[in-house]
Enzyme design. Structure first.
Site, PDB file in Angstrom:
ATOM      1  N   GLY A   1       0.818  -1.212   0.000  1.00 48.58           N
ATOM      2  CA  GLY A   1       0.000   0.000   0.000  1.00 48.58           C
ATOM      3  C   GLY A   1       0.847   1.255   0.000  1.00 48.58           C
ATOM      4  O   GLY A   1       2.032   1.216  -0.352  1.00 48.58           O
TER       5      GLY A   1
ATOM      6  N   HIS B   1       4.443   2.074  -8.037  1.00 54.29           N
ATOM      7  CA  HIS B   1       3.445   0.999  -8.084  1.00 54.29           C
ATOM      8  C   HIS B   1       2.588   1.140  -9.345  1.00 54.29           C
ATOM      9  O   HIS B   1       2.278   0.157 -10.007  1.00 54.29           O
ATOM     10  CB  HIS B   1       2.521   1.066  -6.856  1.00 54.29           C
ATOM     11  CG  HIS B   1       3.218   0.866  -5.546  1.00 54.29           C
ATOM     12  ND1 HIS B   1       3.420   1.883  -4.647  1.00 54.29           N
ATOM     13  CD2 HIS B   1       3.767  -0.238  -4.982  1.00 54.29           C
ATOM     14  CE1 HIS B   1       4.041   1.432  -3.579  1.00 54.29           C
ATOM     15  NE2 HIS B   1       4.275   0.144  -3.754  1.00 54.29           N
TER      16      HIS B   1
ATOM     17  N   GLN C   1       8.069  -9.329   7.663  1.00 56.96           N
ATOM     18  CA  GLN C   1       9.290  -8.868   6.985  1.00 56.96           C
ATOM     19  C   GLN C   1       9.898  -7.642   7.657  1.00 56.96           C
ATOM     20  O   GLN C   1      10.869  -7.085   7.170  1.00 56.96           O
ATOM     21  CB  GLN C   1       9.028  -8.624   5.502  1.00 56.96           C
ATOM     22  CG  GLN C   1       8.114  -7.457   5.160  1.00 56.96           C
ATOM     23  CD  GLN C   1       7.794  -7.412   3.674  1.00 56.96           C
ATOM     24  OE1 GLN C   1       7.008  -8.190   3.165  1.00 56.96           O
ATOM     25  NE2 GLN C   1       8.433  -6.500   2.957  1.00 56.96           N
TER      26      GLN C   1
ATOM     27  N   GLY D   1       9.389  -4.307  -8.517  1.00 59.14           N
ATOM     28  CA  GLY D   1      10.234  -3.196  -8.947  1.00 59.14           C
ATOM     29  C   GLY D   1      11.714  -3.533  -8.812  1.00 59.14           C
ATOM     30  O   GLY D   1      12.124  -4.184  -7.848  1.00 59.14           O
TER      31      GLY D   1
ATOM     32  N   ARG E   1       8.541   5.126   1.844  1.00 59.76           N
ATOM     33  CA  ARG E   1       9.256   5.670   3.013  1.00 59.76           C
ATOM     34  C   ARG E   1       9.749   7.102   2.783  1.00 59.76           C
ATOM     35  O   ARG E   1      10.155   7.759   3.739  1.00 59.76           O
ATOM     36  CB  ARG E   1      10.430   4.758   3.392  1.00 59.76           C
ATOM     37  CG  ARG E   1       9.954   3.429   3.983  1.00 59.76           C
ATOM     38  CD  ARG E   1      11.095   2.597   4.542  1.00 59.76           C
ATOM     39  NE  ARG E   1      10.602   1.483   5.342  1.00 59.76           N
ATOM     40  CZ  ARG E   1      10.456   0.225   4.900  1.00 59.76           C
ATOM     41  NH1 ARG E   1      10.774  -0.085   3.662  1.00 59.76           N
ATOM     42  NH2 ARG E   1       9.993  -0.711   5.703  1.00 59.76           N
TER      43      ARG E   1
END
Ligand code: PAF
Length: 279
Positions: free
Chosen positions: A28, A34, A58, A144, A184
């Site tokens: 998300g 994305h 993770q 990616g 991030r």
């Protein structure tokens, strides 16, 4: 666009779709990176499914699991616009039911780089990706190049476990000043955002040296490190010039083998990764 909130809803919707199917797994907080994966998937497949799941397994203790950006309404709007057929938004106990104890671990290629800094990270990634493959039964899955090691690890897992899924690795999408798009990046304040261009500057310097004939691993790593060291807000966790397949550090780049320049750099508390693949 259909929304599946648990595995049984997902299976029902998926079974109603006849044609080639592309999966884009995400956590998300969707951005143009994305969107580029989803656009590629919609070009290549009859139907596209996107998972939105911030996968706790993770994240190591002390990492940003709780504060990881969650923008589900905005994500749904974007996915609707992009023509996605299914969005899967499971709950944690839907993916990890009580008593869960079955994990997938990939050996050598998970050891260096991110594996060294984030113990257990790839075990969480490959396990959830395998579960998503089982749930969606996709023909192709899109990831990616920004997460270069993840791409290598997932390709390995697909081969080793005979998944009938073709991995498609798509180019990194960058801001105009070179910063790779990442969920991030939202953590950065304006001053840190400026400093964050240091990753792309360091990678570009190594690429220039390489294009000017430099082949020594240590020299190429030092080129990157000295650019990062010149930025007061940046602290390198690792810089690497590795074999693109084995991810082992190269003493020297042999003709025909290519090289993956990669790094993890902290800007304040934010940990950013980036890479450049030269073949
Ligand atoms: O790249 C990511 O966003 C995640 O690692 C993935 C592949 C969705 C697995 O949680």
């Amino acid at each position: 666009m259909r929304i599946a909130r648990d595995l049984s809803e997902l299976r029902t919707i998926r079974a109603s779709l006849d044609g080639t199917f592309g999966l884009v797994p995400t956590m998300g907080a969707l951005h143009d990176g994305h969107a580029s994966l989803i656009r590629r998937a919609t070009k290549e497949c009859d139907y596209v499914g996107v998972s939105i799941f911030v996968n706790p397994s993770q994240f190591s203790p002390g990492e940003d699991l709780e504060k990881y950006p969650r923008t589900i309404r905005k994500d749904f709007e974007l996915l609707e616009e992009l023509g996605v057929a299914i969005v899967f938004t499971p709950k944690v106990d839907g993916m990890y039911p009580p008593g869960f104890q079955t994990w997938i671990s990939v050996d050598d290629v998970t050891v260096p780089l991110e594996g060294e800094c984030r113990p257990g990270h790839f075990r969480g990634v490959v396990t959830v990706v395998a579960k998503l493959f089982n749930a969606f039964q996709p023909d192709k899955a899109y990831f990616g190049q920004k997460d270069a090691q993840q791409a290598v690890v997932i390709r390995r897992m697909i081969k080793d476990l005979n998944f009938q899924v073709e991995p498609v690795i798509c180019p990194t999408v960058r801001e105009a000043d070179g910063l790779a798009l990442s969920s991030r990046n939202a953590y950065l304040n304006p001053e840190q955002r400026k400093a964050a261009t240091v990753l792309y500057r360091a990678l570009s310097s190594a690429r220039n040296s390489y294009e000017n004939g430099e082949r020594e691993g240590d020299v190429l790593r030092n080129v990157m490190r000295s650019v990062i060291d010149s930025e007061p807000l940046a602290e390198a966790e690792y810089v690497s010039a590795s074999d693109p397949e084995t991810l082992r550090e190269l003493q020297s780049v042999k003709s025909g083998s290519g090289v993956l320049f990669s790094m993890a750099v902290r800007i304040g508390k934010t940990r950013l990764i980036d890479n450049m693949l030269l073949s």
